[in-house]
Structures are given as structure tokens and as C-alpha cells.
Design an enzyme around this catalytic site. Structure first.
Site, mmCIF file in Angstrom:
data_model
loop_
_atom_site.group_PDB
_atom_site.id
_atom_site.type_symbol
_atom_site.label_atom_id
_atom_site.label_comp_id
_atom_site.label_asym_id
_atom_site.label_seq_id
_atom_site.Cartn_x
_atom_site.Cartn_y
_atom_site.Cartn_z
ATOM 1 N N CYS A 42 -3.755 27.716 24.187
ATOM 2 C CA CYS A 42 -5.565 27.547 24.288
ATOM 3 C C CYS A 42 -5.174 27.480 23.106
ATOM 4 C CB CYS A 42 -5.388 29.174 25.334
ATOM 5 S SG CYS A 42 -7.224 29.712 24.481
ATOM 6 N N SER A 44 -6.895 29.674 21.430
ATOM 7 C CA SER A 44 -6.331 31.529 20.740
ATOM 8 C C SER A 44 -4.811 31.120 20.455
ATOM 9 C CB SER A 44 -6.467 32.250 21.961
ATOM 10 O OG SER A 44 -8.021 32.323 21.735
ATOM 11 N N HIS A 47 -4.883 29.563 16.992
ATOM 12 C CA HIS A 47 -6.040 30.454 15.529
ATOM 13 C C HIS A 47 -4.485 30.930 15.217
ATOM 14 C CE1 HIS A 47 -10.301 29.881 16.529
ATOM 15 N NE2 HIS A 47 -9.870 30.214 17.328
ATOM 16 N N HIS A 63 -0.789 32.950 25.934
ATOM 17 C CA HIS A 63 -1.506 34.225 26.904
ATOM 18 C C HIS A 63 -2.271 33.803 28.377
ATOM 19 C CE1 HIS A 63 -4.295 32.094 24.478
ATOM 20 N NE2 HIS A 63 -5.088 32.639 25.101
ATOM 21 N N CYS A 170 -6.678 32.651 31.448
ATOM 22 C CA CYS A 170 -7.641 32.971 30.416
ATOM 23 C C CYS A 170 -9.086 32.001 30.194
ATOM 24 C CB CYS A 170 -7.111 32.436 29.272
ATOM 25 S SG CYS A 170 -7.571 32.819 27.697
HETATM 26 N N1 APR Z 1 -19.595 20.805 17.022
HETATM 27 C C1 APR Z 1 -19.235 21.092 18.871
HETATM 28 N N2 APR Z 1 -18.297 20.727 18.899
HETATM 29 C C2 APR Z 1 -17.078 21.292 18.324
HETATM 30 C C3 APR Z 1 -17.122 21.393 17.200
HETATM 31 C C4 APR Z 1 -18.259 21.366 16.669
HETATM 32 N N3 APR Z 1 -18.704 21.356 15.843
HETATM 33 N N4 APR Z 1 -15.847 21.975 16.881
HETATM 34 C C5 APR Z 1 -15.146 21.305 18.089
HETATM 35 N N5 APR Z 1 -15.940 20.459 19.316
HETATM 36 C C6 APR Z 1 -15.364 20.940 20.127
HETATM 37 C C7 APR Z 1 -14.536 19.994 20.700
HETATM 38 O O1 APR Z 1 -13.838 18.764 20.316
HETATM 39 C C8 APR Z 1 -13.260 20.596 21.794
HETATM 40 O O2 APR Z 1 -13.724 20.116 22.959
HETATM 41 O O3 APR Z 1 -15.040 22.688 20.688
HETATM 42 C C9 APR Z 1 -14.196 22.382 22.093
HETATM 43 C C10 APR Z 1 -13.053 23.561 21.493
HETATM 44 O O4 APR Z 1 -12.288 23.653 22.586
HETATM 45 P P1 APR Z 1 -10.553 23.807 22.483
HETATM 46 O O5 APR Z 1 -10.072 23.447 21.222
HETATM 47 O O6 APR Z 1 -9.721 23.436 23.622
HETATM 48 O O7 APR Z 1 -9.920 25.551 22.770
HETATM 49 P P2 APR Z 1 -11.254 25.946 23.185
HETATM 50 O O8 APR Z 1 -9.281 26.735 24.564
HETATM 51 O O9 APR Z 1 -11.853 26.410 24.964
HETATM 52 O O10 APR Z 1 -11.243 27.822 22.789
HETATM 53 C C11 APR Z 1 -12.563 28.087 22.485
HETATM 54 O O11 APR Z 1 -12.795 30.144 22.726
HETATM 55 O O12 APR Z 1 -11.226 31.904 22.929
HETATM 56 C C12 APR Z 1 -11.661 31.243 22.337
HETATM 57 O O13 APR Z 1 -10.183 31.075 20.348
HETATM 58 C C13 APR Z 1 -10.925 30.517 21.736
HETATM 59 O O14 APR Z 1 -12.452 29.881 19.770
HETATM 60 C C14 APR Z 1 -11.525 29.434 20.438
HETATM 61 C C15 APR Z 1 -12.244 29.587 21.435
HETATM 62 ZN ZN ZN Z 2 -6.521 31.825 25.337
#
Ligand code: APR
Ligand code: ZN
Length: 369
Positions: A42, A44, A47, A63, A170
Site C-alpha cells: 500500500c 502507506s 510513505h 499492514h 486496507c
Molecule cells: N493527479 C492525479 N492522480 C495522481 C497524481 C496527480 N497529481 N499523482 C499521483 N496520482 C495517482 C497515481 O497515478 C496512482 O494511481 O494516484 C494514485 C495513487 O495510488 P497508489 O499509489 O496505489 O496509492 P494507494 O495505496 O491507493 O493510497 C492512496 O491513500 O491511504 C492513503 O497513504 C495512502 O496517501 C495514500 C493514498
Molecule cells: Zn494501507
């Protein structure tokens, strides 16, 4: 009797995780030993890997896990060896005012302990020699086994594939819950979801359950937007090619009733807020790097009665919601399979982060044999 296990250990920002042998102590009172079957990777976790959030080290990340109970500690009455479980990263105390009010995602004690990566008694069961090793969010699922609080292991059906069970731990619960529990989408309304990763796709699926008129998905990757369509988005916007706020307003005829930010960036939270129609609500689901601040226009907030709010873990009650979500998957209302991208082994964990960083479609799931 402790045991030796293999785990992926985080030692500091930008250092690849190392597969190491750790000692795992027996479950203490109110704890269970779980043999992991799968763990999602994930953002998170990412990060922490990137150093965007501080954490004590050495730390076993992960997690978003699922497994099978192997042993129960003293006083555990709700679980027994052989139970299949999905793991929750808010192992609620069941006593604080939030737990009693049915809001375990805000449990005072879970937040204190899980966010310090220790178990409810303030200690950890993992060690390497004399040195304690922490487990991320009281879970630590990038490991063959984990000792977790009883309230952090939710019994699920034995028919649930491990990868699906892990994601319910999650991304799915966080995303679906945001659109169903925290700020429920209303029938006939317009919705925008920023980000179509594991959490955003789940938010889209949760929104789609409630018959909105439209769901506009926003991402920077076309393959994510393709998945968003499969998840239920009626419109897509590629943020690299278009002004997001203008495009949302054009598609929706002036702004959306609900927007959900599932990325965790200041810019996209501001876009989610600026995309609202009068009376609309923007929900921050994504989590920003520590210290990031946003800028919004309070005049618009009062004049147009806008709401900006947050959602933690989809405002879910894992002991109820995990199984509700799995029922919706079984009856075809939620297609959780579309979230699963590649499946890797634990020793390929660093490849999973490379994939996450480069925006590979859908979730990487670590599977244990
Ligand atoms: N504009 C649009 N989409 C974006 C941008 C942007 N500027 N920057 C990143 N993205 C997209 C990515 O292409 C990706 O598809 O955002 C998505 C993020 O997805 P993941 O990296 O898979 O993250 P995810 O596990 O879904 O978590 C998203 O939620 O729980 C929180 O900590 C976690 O901050 C994180 C968020
Ligand atoms: Zn998570």
C-alpha cells in the site's frame, strides 16, 4: 516458545528492505499468532520507505494482510487456530469513548499504539538478538508470521482468496468506506475521485454501489483510468493533459456534489475542494507526507456552503465491515479482483515498491506459500 521467521525489514528511508531472520515471541494475553497468506503493498508503506513519514527502526512494514490463526494467547475467546482472518490496522481497545460509540477507526488506544508500531501493551513481539523490532501499525505483514491483537484479526470465510482478504484489510475498506460510511454518496449525485490506485479504485466501487448519476475518475496514468472505468467511473480525466478543475466542472455542469481525494497530495486535495458544486463535500482519504499543508478559499466555503472533511480507514468497523464487503464481492456488487495486479514473493518486496513508485496498474500482492 518463540519461533524464527523471515521478514522484510525496513532500516531507514531509501534503504532497500532486507529479508532477515527475526525472533517472534509467543502471543501474550489478548493476542494471536497469525501465519500470513498474503499482503498487499500500500502507499502507506511507501510513505515510510520514502521517508515521508517517520518511523522507529528496525521495522517490519506491511499492514494490508491476511492469514490463518495458528495460536491464541491467554484470554482470547473470539478466535481459534485455523480461523482465516483479514488484519485490521486499527486494533480497537473496545473500551474508549470512540469504540463504545461505534467509531473504532478513531480508537484512542489503537491510534497511540498502532501508530507507534507496537502492540497494545506498548511492546513488540519481534526481535533480532537483543534488539526489539517494530511491526508497522501493529500488523507487520511483510513477514511469514505476525502476532497481532485479537481485535486486529477479523475472522472471514475460508472461501476468500488470500489476496482479496489482504486488500480488504486496507485499500478496499478505506476506499469503499469513504464513499459508503464517512460521506455516503447519494443516488443521482455527481462524484469525482482523485487518484485511481488501490484506494481510489475502491472509492469508485463504493460510490458506484449507490447509483450516482456520474463518477469522474482523475489520474495521471491512462491504464489506471481504464481500471477506473471497470470499477464504475462514467468519465475519466488525465491530469497530465487537462486542467482538472475545469474538466470536472465542464463534465458535471458546474461542479460535483462529492469529491474524494485518494492520493495524498496538497495539489489534488485543493483540486478536490475546488471541483465542488455549491453545497458539496470534499473528503480527504489520501494521507499526505508529514507537514504538508493545503490552501483553500474560505470565502467559497461560506458563500457556497462547502464542506471539507477527512476519512480514516473508511470510518469502518472492521469486525462488521470486512465481512459485509466480502459479501458484496461474493454477490458481484464489488469486483475486487480488478484491484490485483502482480503477485510477488516476499523476497521481491523491493520490486513491489519500484512498481508502486512508477505507477504500475493495480495492487501488488505478496503471497506466502
Ligand atoms: N493527479 C492525479 N492522480 C495522481 C497524481 C496527480 N497529481 N499523482 C499521483 N496520482 C495517482 C497515481 O497515478 C496512482 O494511481 O494516484 C494514485 C495513487 O495510488 P497508489 O499509489 O496505489 O496509492 P494507494 O495505496 O491507493 O493510497 C492512496 O491513500 O491511504 C492513503 O497513504 C495512502 O496517501 C495514500 C493514498
Ligand atoms: Zn494501507
Amino acid at each position: 516458545m518463540s519461533m524464527q521467521i523471515q521478514a522484510a525489514v525496513f532500516h531507514g528511508a531509501d534503504i532497500p528492505l532486507k529479508i532477515e531472520e527475526l525472533t517472534l515471541a509467543d502471543p501474550k494475553a489478548g493476542e494471536v499468532l497469525v501465519k500470513l497468506t498474503a499482503s498487499g503493498v500500500c502507499h502507506s508503506d511507501y510513505h515510510v520507505v520514502l521517508g515521508e513519514w517517520g518511523a522507529q527502526t528496525p521495522l517490519v512494514l506491511g499492514h494490508e494482510g491476511a492469514g490463518i490463526v495458528v495460536e491464541t494467547g491467554p484470554g482470547v475467546t473470539g478466535l481459534k487456530p485455523g480461523d482465516h482472518v483479514a488484519l485490521s490496522w486499527t486494533p480497537s481497545c473496545r473500551r474508549c469513548r470512540y469504540c463504545v460509540a461505534g467509531r473504532p477507526q478513531l480508537c484512542t488506544n489503537a491510534v497511540q499504539n498502532a501508530y507507534r508500531n507496537v502492540l497494545p501493551d506498548g511492546t513488540t513481539r519481534l526481535s533480532r538478538g537483543e534488539e526489539p523490532v517494530y511491526s508497522y501499525l501493529s500488523v507487520g505483514s511483510f513477514a511469514e508470521y505476525a502476532v497481532v491483537p485479537e481485535s486486529g484479526a477479523i475472522r472471514i470465510g475460508t472461501d476468500v482468496p488470500p489476496a482479496i482478504a489482504a486488500l480488504v484489510g486496507c485499500a478496499v475498506t478505506t476506499g469503499v468506506g469513504a464513499a459508503v460510511n464517512t460521506v455516503p454518496v447519494t443516488p443521482g449525485s455527481s462524484v469525482a475521485v482523485m487518484g485511481a490506485g488501490g484506494v481510489g479504485l475502491s472509492t469508485i466501487m463504493g460510490a458506484a454501489l449507490q447509483s450516482p448519476e456520474m463518477i469522474i475518475a482523475v489520474d495521471i496514468a491512462d491504464d489506471k483510468l481504464e481500471l477506473a472505468r471497470r470499477a464504475g467511473a462514467t468519465h475519466t480525466i488525465n491530469a497530465t493533459r487537462t486542467d482538472v478543475v475545469e474538466a470536472v466542472k465542464e463534465i458535471s455542469g458546474g461542479g460535483v456534489d462529492f469529491s474524494y481525494e485518494a492520493i495524498g497530495r496538497a495539489l489534488t486535495i485543493e483540486q478536490a475542494y475546488a471541483s465542488l458544486a455549491p453545497g458539496g463535500t470534499a473528503v480527504v482519504v489520501g494521507q499526505v507526507p508529514t507537514g504538508v499543508k493545503i490552501s483553500i478559499d474560505p470565502m467559497a466555503m461560506s458563500g457556497r456552503e462547502l464542506t471539507l472533511t477527512g476519512s480514516n480507514y473508511g470510518s469502518s468497523r472492521p469486525s462488521i465491515d470486512f465481512n459485509r464487503i466480502l459479501d458484496l464481492h461474493r454477490n458481484g456488487s464489488l469486483d475486487l479482483d480488478l484491484l490485483i495486479g502482480q503477485r510477488l514473493r516476499l523476497d521481491q518486496i523491493n520490486d513491489a515498491f519500484v512498481a508502486l513508485g512508477s505507477g504500475s496498474p493495480a495492487r501488488t500482492v505478496i503471497e506466502y506459500t
